[in-house]
Write a protein that holds these residues in place. Structure first.
Motif, mmCIF file in Angstrom:
data_model
loop_
_atom_site.group_PDB
_atom_site.id
_atom_site.type_symbol
_atom_site.label_atom_id
_atom_site.label_comp_id
_atom_site.label_asym_id
_atom_site.label_seq_id
_atom_site.Cartn_x
_atom_site.Cartn_y
_atom_site.Cartn_z
ATOM 1 N N PRO A 133 0.816 -1.216 0.000
ATOM 2 C CA PRO A 133 0.000 0.000 0.000
ATOM 3 C C PRO A 133 0.857 1.277 0.000
ATOM 4 O O PRO A 133 1.933 1.308 0.596
ATOM 5 C CB PRO A 133 -0.818 -0.097 1.289
ATOM 6 C CG PRO A 133 -0.071 -1.051 2.153
ATOM 7 C CD PRO A 133 0.729 -1.952 1.279
ATOM 8 N N CYS A 134 0.357 2.311 -0.703
ATOM 9 C CA CYS A 134 0.992 3.637 -0.707
ATOM 10 C C CYS A 134 0.976 4.198 0.712
ATOM 11 O O CYS A 134 -0.009 4.076 1.432
ATOM 12 C CB CYS A 134 0.228 4.559 -1.662
ATOM 13 S SG CYS A 134 0.615 6.311 -1.474
ATOM 14 N N GLN A 135 2.084 4.808 1.117
ATOM 15 C CA GLN A 135 2.237 5.298 2.494
ATOM 16 C C GLN A 135 1.445 6.574 2.789
ATOM 17 O O GLN A 135 1.300 6.964 3.931
ATOM 18 C CB GLN A 135 3.727 5.579 2.781
ATOM 19 C CG GLN A 135 4.602 4.333 2.773
ATOM 20 C CD GLN A 135 4.204 3.358 3.866
ATOM 21 O OE1 GLN A 135 4.283 3.665 5.052
ATOM 22 N NE2 GLN A 135 3.737 2.164 3.473
ATOM 23 N N ILE A 140 5.634 5.703 -1.727
ATOM 24 C CA ILE A 140 4.325 6.238 -2.139
ATOM 25 C C ILE A 140 4.089 5.988 -3.625
ATOM 26 O O ILE A 140 5.026 5.730 -4.382
ATOM 27 C CB ILE A 140 4.191 7.753 -1.813
ATOM 28 C CG1 ILE A 140 5.318 8.566 -2.478
ATOM 29 C CG2 ILE A 140 4.195 7.971 -0.305
ATOM 30 C CD1 ILE A 140 5.195 10.059 -2.258
ATOM 31 N N CYS A 141 2.810 6.086 -4.001
ATOM 32 C CA CYS A 141 2.452 5.814 -5.396
ATOM 33 C C CYS A 141 2.869 6.981 -6.300
ATOM 34 O O CYS A 141 3.171 8.059 -5.818
ATOM 35 C CB CYS A 141 0.946 5.546 -5.524
ATOM 36 S SG CYS A 141 -0.063 7.029 -5.300
ATOM 37 N N MET A 142 2.901 6.712 -7.595
ATOM 38 C CA MET A 142 3.366 7.736 -8.538
ATOM 39 C C MET A 142 2.548 9.035 -8.469
ATOM 40 O O MET A 142 3.125 10.125 -8.389
ATOM 41 C CB MET A 142 3.359 7.180 -9.974
ATOM 42 C CG MET A 142 4.744 6.968 -10.583
ATOM 43 S SD MET A 142 6.073 7.595 -9.600
ATOM 44 C CE MET A 142 7.448 7.517 -10.616
ATOM 45 N N PRO A 143 1.203 8.966 -8.511
ATOM 46 C CA PRO A 143 0.431 10.224 -8.407
ATOM 47 C C PRO A 143 0.747 11.005 -7.132
ATOM 48 O O PRO A 143 0.919 12.225 -7.165
ATOM 49 C CB PRO A 143 -1.025 9.753 -8.411
ATOM 50 C CG PRO A 143 -1.000 8.444 -9.116
ATOM 51 C CD PRO A 143 0.328 7.814 -8.763
ATOM 52 N N CYS A 144 0.876 10.298 -5.995
ATOM 53 C CA CYS A 144 1.209 10.981 -4.738
ATOM 54 C C CYS A 144 2.607 11.593 -4.813
ATOM 55 O O CYS A 144 2.848 12.699 -4.327
ATOM 56 C CB CYS A 144 1.133 10.018 -3.553
ATOM 57 S SG CYS A 144 -0.556 9.621 -3.087
ATOM 58 N N HIS A 145 3.525 10.845 -5.458
ATOM 59 C CA HIS A 145 4.892 11.300 -5.600
ATOM 60 C C HIS A 145 4.936 12.590 -6.419
ATOM 61 O O HIS A 145 5.590 13.573 -6.047
ATOM 62 C CB HIS A 145 5.712 10.199 -6.283
ATOM 63 C CG HIS A 145 7.160 10.530 -6.450
ATOM 64 N ND1 HIS A 145 7.978 10.846 -5.390
ATOM 65 C CD2 HIS A 145 7.930 10.615 -7.569
ATOM 66 C CE1 HIS A 145 9.186 11.108 -5.850
ATOM 67 N NE2 HIS A 145 9.189 10.981 -7.166
ATOM 68 N N GLY A 152 -4.757 7.861 3.568
ATOM 69 C CA GLY A 152 -5.984 8.108 2.831
ATOM 70 C C GLY A 152 -5.871 7.842 1.342
ATOM 71 O O GLY A 152 -6.824 8.048 0.605
ATOM 72 N N CYS A 153 -4.712 7.381 0.846
ATOM 73 C CA CYS A 153 -4.556 7.190 -0.603
ATOM 74 C C CYS A 153 -5.205 5.885 -1.062
ATOM 75 O O CYS A 153 -6.047 5.894 -1.936
ATOM 76 C CB CYS A 153 -3.092 7.229 -1.006
ATOM 77 S SG CYS A 153 -2.838 6.813 -2.749
ATOM 78 N N GLY A 154 -4.796 4.773 -0.476
ATOM 79 C CA GLY A 154 -5.442 3.502 -0.810
ATOM 80 C C GLY A 154 -4.900 2.792 -2.032
ATOM 81 O O GLY A 154 -5.333 1.701 -2.363
#
Ligand code: ZN
Ligand code: ZN
Ligand code: ZN
Length: 423
Positions: free
Chosen positions: A6-8, A27-32, A11-13
């Motif tokens: 899971p992305c750190q 973390i996931c690419m969009p969050c990054h 609330g991302c999911g």
């Protein structure tokens, strides 16, 4: 296949591959990407400097040169705007200063920087009504014929060379005819009349007859081949009302009225309410008390709206109106609120707004219209004469929206018309 984790971000999911996690710190690419953008923004905010390019400079010509120079966008610099507009600076130039900036424009033409040179020459023509014979010569010899308004004050030698080019084989006939229309002197009027009588062969390759180019420069040939101007030379601008200031009471702008539009059932808007005996509007030469010109702000975007007017301020929807070919069905629009526009008591030049790309506010009565598209003077539906332009509302000034409403009048039939254009 590797297990997803899971992305750190709380609330991302999203679930990501370990390889991604390694790259991004979990973390996931969009969050990054979001994180990087926020870091960049924070950096810019922290390091951005105000840059005053005008600091210590008093010479208006030097200030204008800086204003006209193209700028490369730098997010770390915030330009401190000069406390006067280009238009104001041009107004205050002395003759010597006008010549200096014209000479600068010529040096730009020599370097083939036509865009910047044209903006300077256009500003001289529109804001100061200066003659720019030397600048024109330079433009002409570099085959720069557009925009035609630059040629407004051109003398006989350039005129004759333009005529020669129009008559010879030319790819640029469209621009050449516009330039000639803007010159509009006796010889051009005579020539346009001659072409109307005996259309030259090349005229068949144009979209409109050559003499119709005159509309772009605000005139037409009458039946006897004489020049008939389609606008008033006097021009008063509107300014956005500043609390506490008293303006001319000559004309009120943009008032919602009780009459409704038969097409959309919304309330009509009185674009202009002229108090005809006020000194500022006497140039209209109308004998009554009031003239109100109304339109449907909404439907008018799709076609011309005519009203029958009386010189006591009353008006009615004209039976000459025809539903535009395209008219979207909409709910009656809400009552709108606009900035309060107030007519200035100070006259400005006839052509200050004539070239709308100079980015000045152009709500005005009289003057030359600021066409955004091709010139569009309506024919009076009653007597078929071309109607005179009498004022326009620049919606950028009224409520920061787009477009211009243009108003026209046939004095003989007392029919008003409103057109709208936008980019
Ligand atoms: Zn995420
Ligand atoms: Zn309507
Ligand atoms: Zn008429």
């Amino acid at each position: 296949m590797s297990e997803r984790i899971p992305c750190q971000t709380s609330g991302c999911g999203a679930n990501i591959l370990p390889a991604t996690a390694l790259k991004t710190g979990g973390i996931c690419m969009p969050c990054h990407q979001k994180k990087l953008a926020m870091e960049k923004e924070a950096y810019i905010l922290q390091h951005r400097k105000d840059v005053d390019r005008y600091y210590g400079i008093e010479d208006p010509v030097e200030i204008l040169k800086i204003m006209h120079a193209p700028r490369k966008y730098n997010p770390l610099e915030r330009d401190v705007p000069y406390h006067k507009s280009e238009q104001e600076l041009y107004h205050q130039l002395s003759e010597v200063e006008r010549e200096r900036i014209e000479a600068y424009a010529i040096s730009l033409i020599d370097q083939e920087d036509f865009d910047q040179a044209e903006t300077i020459l256009l500003s001289l023509v529109c804001f100061t009504n200066a003659r720019i014979e030397r600048g024109l010569n330079a433009l002409f010899h570099n085959e720069q014929y557009d925009p035609g308004i630059l040629y407004k004050e051109a003398g006989p030698s350039i005129r004759d060379e333009l005529i020669h080019l129009v008559k010879s084989e030319s790819d640029d006939r469209n621009h050449l005819l516009l330039a000639l229309a803007w010159i509009g002197d006796e010889e051009v009027v005579r020539l346009f009349a001659e072409w109307r009588e005996n259309p030259p062969q090349w005229a068949s390759r144009l979209y409109i007859p050559p003499e119709n180019y005159a509309h772009e420069a605000g005139w037409e040939l009458d039946q006897d081949g004489r020049k008939r101007r389609l606008f008033h030379l006097e021009c008063y601008p509107f300014e956005v009302h500043v609390e506490g200031s008293a303006g001319a009471e000559a004309v009120a702008a943009l008032q919602t009225d009780d009459q409704t539009c038969p097409w959309c059932q919304g309330k009509l808007t009185v674009l202009f309410d002229y108090h005809l005996q006020h000194p500022s509007v006497r140039f209209l030469k109308l004998s009554g008390e009031r003239l109100r010109i109304a339109a449907c702000i909404q439907c008018n975007c799709y076609g011309t709206v005519f009203t029958k007017v009386e010189l006591d301020g009353s008006y009615s929807w004209s039976h000459f109106n025809t539903v535009p070919d395209y008219l979207p069905i909409t709910e009656p629009h809400e009552q709108q609120t606009w900035n309060k526009l107030q007519l200035s008591e100070r006259k400005i030049g006839t052509y200050e707004g004539a070239y709308w790309m100079l980015e000045v506010s152009t709500s005005q009565i009289g003057g030359h219209p600021a066409w955004i598209q091709d010139a569009e003077y309506p024919a009076c539906p009653c007597c078929s004469n071309t109607m005179m332009f009498i004022g326009q509302i620049d919606m950028g000034q009224a409520d920061n929206s787009e477009g211009i409403y243009y108003t026209f009048l046939c004095n003989d039939c007392l029919i008003a018309a409103v057109n709208y254009q936008q980019t």
